[in-house]
Write a protein that holds these residues in place. Structure first.
Motif, PDB file in Angstrom:
ATOM      1  N   VAL A   1      -6.907  -1.731  16.075  1.00 53.07           N
ATOM      2  CA  VAL A   1      -5.515  -2.318  15.573  1.00 53.07           C
ATOM      3  C   VAL A   1      -5.630  -3.827  15.735  1.00 53.07           C
ATOM      4  N   ILE A   2      -5.743  -4.496  14.458  1.00 52.37           N
ATOM      5  CA  ILE A   2      -5.703  -5.932  14.503  1.00 52.37           C
ATOM      6  C   ILE A   2      -4.104  -6.488  14.376  1.00 52.37           C
ATOM      7  N   TRP A   3      -3.450  -5.760  13.505  1.00 58.62           N
ATOM      8  CA  TRP A   3      -2.200  -5.994  13.242  1.00 58.62           C
ATOM      9  C   TRP A   3      -1.307  -4.634  12.768  1.00 58.62           C
ATOM     10  N   PRO A   4      -0.162  -4.286  13.179  1.00 55.60           N
ATOM     11  CA  PRO A   4       0.400  -3.125  12.724  1.00 55.60           C
ATOM     12  C   PRO A   4       0.316  -3.126  11.064  1.00 55.60           C
ATOM     13  N   ALA A   5       0.269  -2.020  10.573  1.00 54.57           N
ATOM     14  CA  ALA A   5       0.535  -1.571   9.137  1.00 54.57           C
ATOM     15  C   ALA A   5       1.898  -1.977   8.815  1.00 54.57           C
ATOM     16  N   VAL A   6       2.281  -2.403   7.506  1.00 50.58           N
ATOM     17  CA  VAL A   6       3.604  -2.600   7.103  1.00 50.58           C
ATOM     18  C   VAL A   6       3.873  -2.141   5.655  1.00 50.58           C
ATOM     19  N   ALA A   7       4.985  -1.901   5.505  1.00 51.71           N
ATOM     20  CA  ALA A   7       5.408  -1.633   4.029  1.00 51.71           C
ATOM     21  C   ALA A   7       5.394  -2.798   3.430  1.00 51.71           C
ATOM     22  N   SER A   8       4.998  -2.876   2.005  1.00 52.48           N
ATOM     23  CA  SER A   8       4.656  -4.161   1.242  1.00 52.48           C
ATOM     24  C   SER A   8       4.938  -3.800  -0.391  1.00 52.48           C
ATOM     25  N   HIS A   9       4.416  -4.755  -1.095  1.00 46.92           N
ATOM     26  CA  HIS A   9       4.664  -4.953  -2.339  1.00 46.92           C
ATOM     27  C   HIS A   9       6.210  -4.513  -2.998  1.00 46.92           C
ATOM     28  N   SER A  10       6.187  -3.508  -3.810  1.00 46.67           N
ATOM     29  CA  SER A  10       7.526  -3.108  -4.364  1.00 46.67           C
ATOM     30  C   SER A  10       8.280  -2.434  -3.353  1.00 46.67           C
TER      31      SER A  10
ATOM     32  N   ARG B   1      16.589  -3.231  -7.045  1.00 42.80           N
ATOM     33  CA  ARG B   1      17.970  -2.171  -6.579  1.00 42.80           C
ATOM     34  C   ARG B   1      17.314  -0.711  -6.369  1.00 42.80           C
ATOM     35  N   TYR B   2      16.179  -0.298  -7.017  1.00 42.04           N
ATOM     36  CA  TYR B   2      15.901   1.053  -7.015  1.00 42.04           C
ATOM     37  C   TYR B   2      14.759   1.090  -6.103  1.00 42.04           C
ATOM     38  N   ARG B   3      14.751   2.323  -5.468  1.00 41.01           N
ATOM     39  CA  ARG B   3      13.621   2.652  -4.670  1.00 41.01           C
ATOM     40  C   ARG B   3      12.270   3.072  -5.402  1.00 41.01           C
ATOM     41  N   PRO B   4      11.250   2.581  -5.497  1.00 37.99           N
ATOM     42  CA  PRO B   4       9.891   2.608  -6.286  1.00 37.99           C
ATOM     43  C   PRO B   4       9.579   4.093  -5.880  1.00 37.99           C
ATOM     44  N   GLU B   5       9.038   4.890  -7.092  1.00 41.84           N
ATOM     45  CA  GLU B   5       8.476   6.067  -6.980  1.00 41.84           C
ATOM     46  C   GLU B   5       7.250   6.297  -5.897  1.00 41.84           C
ATOM     47  N   THR B   6       6.236   5.307  -6.072  1.00 47.12           N
ATOM     48  CA  THR B   6       5.177   5.171  -4.984  1.00 47.12           C
ATOM     49  C   THR B   6       5.314   3.900  -3.812  1.00 47.12           C
ATOM     50  N   ILE B   7       5.187   4.720  -2.624  1.00 53.61           N
ATOM     51  CA  ILE B   7       5.357   3.991  -1.461  1.00 53.61           C
ATOM     52  C   ILE B   7       4.113   3.135  -1.105  1.00 53.61           C
ATOM     53  N   HIS B   8       4.365   1.832  -1.043  1.00 47.51           N
ATOM     54  CA  HIS B   8       3.208   0.624  -0.753  1.00 47.51           C
ATOM     55  C   HIS B   8       2.994   0.231   0.758  1.00 47.51           C
ATOM     56  N   VAL B   9       2.037   0.410   1.136  1.00 44.07           N
ATOM     57  CA  VAL B   9       1.915  -0.322   2.676  1.00 44.07           C
ATOM     58  C   VAL B   9       0.579  -1.026   2.699  1.00 44.07           C
ATOM     59  N   THR B  10       0.567  -1.958   3.519  1.00 41.47           N
ATOM     60  CA  THR B  10      -0.695  -2.958   3.763  1.00 41.47           C
ATOM     61  C   THR B  10      -1.012  -2.620   5.130  1.00 41.47           C
ATOM     62  N   ALA B  11      -2.342  -2.447   5.408  1.00 40.78           N
ATOM     63  CA  ALA B  11      -3.179  -1.955   6.584  1.00 40.78           C
ATOM     64  C   ALA B  11      -4.060  -3.095   6.703  1.00 40.78           C
TER      65      ALA B  11
ATOM     66  N   ASP C   1       3.695 -13.783   8.151  1.00 39.77           N
ATOM     67  CA  ASP C   1       3.731 -12.717   7.024  1.00 39.77           C
ATOM     68  C   ASP C   1       4.413 -11.583   7.158  1.00 39.77           C
ATOM     69  N   ARG C   2       4.916 -11.086   8.291  1.00 41.99           N
ATOM     70  CA  ARG C   2       5.341  -9.823   8.801  1.00 41.99           C
ATOM     71  C   ARG C   2       6.677 -10.053   9.279  1.00 41.99           C
TER      72      ARG C   2
ATOM     73  N   VAL D   1       9.578 -12.000   3.157  1.00 41.88           N
ATOM     74  CA  VAL D   1      10.021 -12.063   1.814  1.00 41.88           C
ATOM     75  C   VAL D   1       8.888 -12.900   1.343  1.00 41.88           C
ATOM     76  N   PRO D   2       8.258 -14.205   1.732  1.00 41.11           N
ATOM     77  CA  PRO D   2       7.245 -14.923   1.050  1.00 41.11           C
ATOM     78  C   PRO D   2       6.030 -14.181   0.781  1.00 41.11           C
ATOM     79  N   ARG D   3       5.814 -13.318   1.663  1.00 40.20           N
ATOM     80  CA  ARG D   3       4.317 -12.586   1.529  1.00 40.20           C
ATOM     81  C   ARG D   3       4.715 -11.245   0.515  1.00 40.20           C
ATOM     82  N   THR D   4       5.710 -10.870   0.400  1.00 43.56           N
ATOM     83  CA  THR D   4       6.134  -9.772  -0.454  1.00 43.56           C
ATOM     84  C   THR D   4       6.294 -10.440  -1.895  1.00 43.56           C
TER      85      THR D   4
END
Length: 255
Positions: free
Chosen positions: A15-24, A34-44, A66-67, A78-81
């Motif tokens: 574990v260098i840094w925790p995974a995060v929700a990312s992208h859409s 405004r709408y939840r994307p069909e695919t969940i994106h995470v960055t690890a 960035d987190r 927000v900037p990283r997103t």
């Protein structure tokens, strides 16, 4: 949250840094979409095989800046997103993300510049940098400077030279083709950024319309970013206006 936890390294030592929700997914959490994307994106921080329900992106380094966290869910800032979204978004869609961030008071230009400086070879870096052009202060876009630049492009495209600062109804038209009754207003944000100016601009456009004058607006950043497209549209609209007035004249002669 389940997707974020599922993307965490199995070995605590990794574990260098925790995974995060990312992208859409991050964009949805920050309400940039405004709408939840069909695919969940995470960055690890390590490469993991994605499950069918979500997509895992790998990043060897994600700075603390960035987190962030939304409703208890670790998420890219927000900037990283915006940087991640820029890699795959159409320019108009990216413009909308930036506009939405500004509406929600989440647009921090200094923080975005910092993430761009850390981005290295990230695919979204150049695209986001270009999209930020309209938000950066541009001292060159004074009214007089913008007028000079516009007239230079007029000469280069062999369009008829318009009258400048043409007096009409106690006000001036920045560029006016009298024969075609067609005007171009050269907009500088700093002189139109108040509510009163907003109201005056709309009233002025109505007055011109009632007087039979068609007017379009050209902003300094847009003229700098896409001069060919701007001048192409001016030429097309000017020719269309000439044809419209020609048809009106012909119809009047027949009557």
């Amino acid at each position: 949250m389940a997707a974020v936890l599922a993307a965490e390294p199995l070995d605590p030592d990794e574990v260098i840094w925790p995974a995060v929700a990312s992208h859409s997914s991050a964009a949805y959490l920050w309400e940039l979409i405004r709408y939840r994307p069909e695919t969940i994106h995470v960055t690890a921080p390590i490469r993991r095989r994605a499950k069918r329900e979500f997509k895992v992106h790998f990043s060897s380094c994600l700075a603390d800046e960035d987190r962030g966290e939304v409703e208890g869910i670790p998420v890219t800032s927000v900037p990283r997103t915006l940087l991640d979204l820029a890699a795959t978004s159409r320019p108009d869609r990216l413009d909308r993300y930036l506009e939405r961030a500004e509406e929600r008071r989440l647009l921090d230009l200094r923080a975005i510049e910092a993430v761009l400086a850390r981005a290295g070879g990230h695919r979204g870096r150049g695209r986001l940098k270009r999209a930020l052009g309209i938000y950066r202060p541009e001292p060159a876009f004074t009214r007089s400077g913008l007028e000079r630049r516009f007239l230079e492009f007029i000469r280069e495209t062999d369009l008829p030279t318009p009258s400048t600062n043409y007096g009409f109804g106690g006000r001036e038209l920045d560029a006016y083709w009298e024969r075609e009754r067609f005007a171009v207003e050269l907009d500088v944000y700093e002189t139109h950024g108040t509510r009163a100016a907003f109201e005056r601009d709309r009233l002025r456009q109505e007055e011109l319309k009632l007087a039979g004058i068609e007017m379009i607006r050209v902003t300094g950043p847009r003229l700098k970013r896409e001069p060919g497209e701007v001048m192409g549209r001016v030429a097309t609209l000017l020719e269309r206006r000439r044809s419209e007035l020609g048809r009106v004249s012909w119809s009047g002669d027949q009557g």
